[in-house]
Motif scaffolding. Structure first.
Motif, short mmCIF file in Angstrom:
data_model
loop_
_atom_site.label_atom_id
_atom_site.label_comp_id
_atom_site.label_asym_id
_atom_site.label_seq_id
_atom_site.Cartn_x
_atom_site.Cartn_y
_atom_site.Cartn_z
N ILE A 91 0.84 -1.20 0.00
CA ILE A 91 0.00 0.00 0.00
C ILE A 91 0.87 1.25 0.00
O ILE A 91 0.59 2.23 -0.69
CB ILE A 91 -0.95 -0.01 1.22
CG1 ILE A 91 -2.01 -1.09 1.05
CG2 ILE A 91 -1.62 1.37 1.40
CD1 ILE A 91 -2.98 -1.21 2.22
N GLN A 92 1.95 1.19 0.77
CA GLN A 92 2.79 2.37 0.92
C GLN A 92 3.41 2.83 -0.40
O GLN A 92 3.61 4.02 -0.62
CB GLN A 92 3.89 2.10 1.95
CG GLN A 92 3.34 1.97 3.37
CD GLN A 92 4.34 1.36 4.33
OE1 GLN A 92 5.54 1.35 4.07
NE2 GLN A 92 3.86 0.84 5.44
N VAL A 93 3.73 1.88 -1.28
CA VAL A 93 4.43 2.27 -2.51
C VAL A 93 3.50 2.65 -3.65
O VAL A 93 3.94 3.17 -4.67
CB VAL A 93 5.37 1.15 -3.01
CG1 VAL A 93 6.42 0.81 -1.96
CG2 VAL A 93 4.58 -0.09 -3.42
N CYS A 94 2.20 2.40 -3.50
CA CYS A 94 1.28 2.67 -4.62
C CYS A 94 1.17 4.17 -4.86
O CYS A 94 0.76 4.93 -3.97
CB CYS A 94 -0.09 2.07 -4.31
SG CYS A 94 -1.27 2.36 -5.65
N PRO A 95 1.51 4.63 -6.06
CA PRO A 95 1.52 6.07 -6.32
C PRO A 95 0.14 6.68 -6.53
O PRO A 95 0.00 7.90 -6.53
CB PRO A 95 2.36 6.18 -7.59
CG PRO A 95 2.15 4.88 -8.29
CD PRO A 95 1.99 3.85 -7.20
N VAL A 96 -0.89 5.84 -6.72
CA VAL A 96 -2.22 6.38 -7.01
C VAL A 96 -3.27 5.96 -5.98
O VAL A 96 -4.46 6.20 -6.16
CB VAL A 96 -2.69 5.95 -8.42
CG1 VAL A 96 -1.81 6.57 -9.49
CG2 VAL A 96 -2.72 4.43 -8.53
N GLY A 97 -2.83 5.34 -4.89
CA GLY A 97 -3.79 4.96 -3.84
C GLY A 97 -4.72 3.84 -4.25
O GLY A 97 -5.83 3.72 -3.72
N VAL A 137 -6.80 -6.36 2.71
CA VAL A 137 -6.03 -5.55 1.77
C VAL A 137 -6.53 -5.84 0.35
O VAL A 137 -6.55 -7.00 -0.08
CB VAL A 137 -4.52 -5.85 1.88
CG1 VAL A 137 -3.74 -5.06 0.83
CG2 VAL A 137 -4.03 -5.51 3.29
N LEU A 138 -6.95 -4.78 -0.34
CA LEU A 138 -7.56 -4.94 -1.66
C LEU A 138 -6.91 -4.01 -2.68
O LEU A 138 -6.15 -3.10 -2.32
CB LEU A 138 -9.05 -4.63 -1.59
CG LEU A 138 -9.92 -5.52 -0.68
CD1 LEU A 138 -11.35 -5.01 -0.65
CD2 LEU A 138 -9.88 -6.98 -1.13
N VAL A 139 -7.25 -4.23 -3.94
CA VAL A 139 -6.80 -3.38 -5.03
C VAL A 139 -8.03 -2.80 -5.73
O VAL A 139 -8.94 -3.54 -6.08
CB VAL A 139 -5.95 -4.16 -6.06
CG1 VAL A 139 -5.56 -3.27 -7.23
CG2 VAL A 139 -4.72 -4.77 -5.41
N ASP A 140 -8.05 -1.51 -5.90
CA ASP A 140 -9.10 -0.86 -6.69
C ASP A 140 -8.64 -0.90 -8.14
O ASP A 140 -7.75 -0.15 -8.55
CB ASP A 140 -9.31 0.58 -6.22
CG ASP A 140 -10.46 1.26 -6.97
OD1 ASP A 140 -10.77 0.84 -8.09
OD2 ASP A 140 -11.02 2.23 -6.42
N HIS A 141 -9.24 -1.77 -8.92
CA HIS A 141 -8.79 -1.97 -10.30
C HIS A 141 -9.13 -0.80 -11.22
O HIS A 141 -8.59 -0.70 -12.31
CB HIS A 141 -9.36 -3.29 -10.84
CG HIS A 141 -8.84 -4.49 -10.11
ND1 HIS A 141 -7.63 -5.07 -10.40
CD2 HIS A 141 -9.34 -5.17 -9.05
CE1 HIS A 141 -7.42 -6.07 -9.58
NE2 HIS A 141 -8.43 -6.16 -8.74
N GLU A 142 -10.03 0.05 -10.79
CA GLU A 142 -10.32 1.26 -11.57
C GLU A 142 -9.19 2.26 -11.44
O GLU A 142 -8.89 3.02 -12.37
CB GLU A 142 -11.62 1.89 -11.07
CG GLU A 142 -12.84 1.00 -11.22
CD GLU A 142 -13.35 0.99 -12.65
OE1 GLU A 142 -13.58 2.07 -13.19
OE2 GLU A 142 -13.48 -0.11 -13.21
N ARG A 143 -8.55 2.27 -10.27
CA ARG A 143 -7.48 3.24 -10.03
C ARG A 143 -6.10 2.73 -10.44
O ARG A 143 -5.22 3.50 -10.79
CB ARG A 143 -7.40 3.58 -8.53
CG ARG A 143 -8.47 4.53 -8.06
CD ARG A 143 -8.09 5.05 -6.68
NE ARG A 143 -9.11 5.92 -6.14
CZ ARG A 143 -8.98 6.59 -5.02
NH1 ARG A 143 -7.88 6.47 -4.31
NH2 ARG A 143 -9.94 7.36 -4.59
N CYS A 144 -5.91 1.42 -10.34
CA CYS A 144 -4.58 0.85 -10.58
C CYS A 144 -4.11 1.19 -11.99
O CYS A 144 -4.84 1.03 -12.97
CB CYS A 144 -4.65 -0.67 -10.39
SG CYS A 144 -3.08 -1.50 -10.72
N VAL A 145 -2.85 1.65 -12.07
CA VAL A 145 -2.28 2.01 -13.37
C VAL A 145 -1.31 0.93 -13.86
O VAL A 145 -0.66 1.11 -14.89
CB VAL A 145 -1.57 3.38 -13.31
CG1 VAL A 145 -2.58 4.49 -13.07
CG2 VAL A 145 -0.48 3.40 -12.24
N GLY A 146 -1.19 -0.16 -13.10
CA GLY A 146 -0.37 -1.27 -13.55
C GLY A 146 1.12 -1.02 -13.53
O GLY A 146 1.87 -1.66 -14.28
#
Ligand code: SF4
Ligand code: SF4
Length: 271
Positions: free
Chosen positions: A153-159, A169-178
């Motif tokens: 979570i800490q390293v994700c640049p887009v939250g 702990v989840l991933v918002d696939h709409e926000r994820c830029v891969g």
């Protein structure tokens, strides 16, 4: 009336549901898990949503893997793939076989993530069968640890990576830029970039099922009851009783990520 928790849903009830729906609950989960079902529970959402009911009520989920029970059948891996539409060649959960030899060698094997089981049966624990034979061995199922302190979570640049109020702990696939930063940051190898969506993926503890009062698919499918999931803030839950009566460990505790996935019978050689 208190909200239903996964501990209230028995394996039998689940299997009956699957039988009535012709297994469609698994199939639908596979088709739709990538987007809408992996959002943070929002205030004002479906009033029947268990996620909404849970927020603020102190539910904290936990997961226990009992390595003394796992038989390496791979049912959990297959169930996870079917439920979550995990692409071939990738795993949200996998099973490792640890085999110890008299000369001190430790062999770790996980063909195809253990999905098809293992060719060699698990050697009997602590009972050597000959001078050259493996001294002992066991299986260690692995998955996301849903850490309390999360480098991913800490390293994700887009939250896009986030934690729910219940500790999932989840991933918002709409926000994820891969970008893959979280894949690199996870010290447990729990994440991968999904080649079909181009976004980060990993075990969600089947959050989309849990908010409906169902257990994670791997827990339901395990014939050895080696996987236990539930509300650790409820002292009467099955998982709380198991945690209270067993010595549990976590993977790589020295890293300080404070995993919520805990293990029974974890050998010190397990990495
Ligand atoms: S195991 Fe990896 S992906 Fe899962 S919460 Fe911990 S750091 Fe993040
Ligand atoms: S389904 Fe259960 S017994 Fe089979 S490999 Fe997975 S954890 Fe082990």
């Amino acid at each position: 009336m208190s909200p239903i928790t996964p501990d209230d849903v028995t394996r039998r009830e689940f299997l009956e549901t699957v039988a009535k729906t012709g297994g469609q609950s698994f199939l639908f989960g596979s088709l739709f898990v990538n987007t809408a079902l992996l959002r943070l529970p929002q205030a004002g959402a479906d009033p029947k949503s268990r996620a909404e009911a849970e927020v603020g009520k102190g539910i904290v989920y936990g997961f226990v893997v009992d390595t003394t029970k796992c038989i390496g059948c791979g049912s959990c891996v297959r169930a996870c793939r079917a439920e979550n539409g995990v692409p071939e060649g990738y795993n949200r959960t996998w099973v490792e076989q640890y085999t110890f030899y008299p000369d001190g060698e430790v062999f770790v094997n996980s063909p195809n993530g253990g999905e098809n089981g293992f060719a060699d049966p698990a050697p009997t624990r602590n009972k050597p069968t000959g001078p050259e034979a493996p001294m002992r061995g066991f299986f260690v199922p692995k998955l996301c640890n849903h850490c309390i302190d999360t480098p991913c979570i800490q390293v994700c640049p887009v939250g896009a990576s986030f934690k729910t109020d219940e500790g999932v702990v989840l991933v918002d696939h709409e926000r994820c830029v891969g970008c893959g930063y979280c894949v690199q940051a996870c010290p447990f190898g729990s994440r991968y970039l999904n080649p079909e969506t181009g976004t980060a993926d990993k075990c969600t503890w089947c959050h989309h099922r849990v908010i409906k009062g169902l257990l994670p698919a791997c827990v339901v499918s395990c014939p050895a009851e080696a996987r236990i999931f539930g509300n650790v803030s409820d002292p009467e839950s099955t998982i709380s009783r198991i945690l209270a009566t067993n010595r549990v460990q976590v993977l790589k505790s020295f890293l300080g990520t404070r995993p919520r996935t805990r293990y029974i019978g974890l050998d010190s050689e397990v990495i």
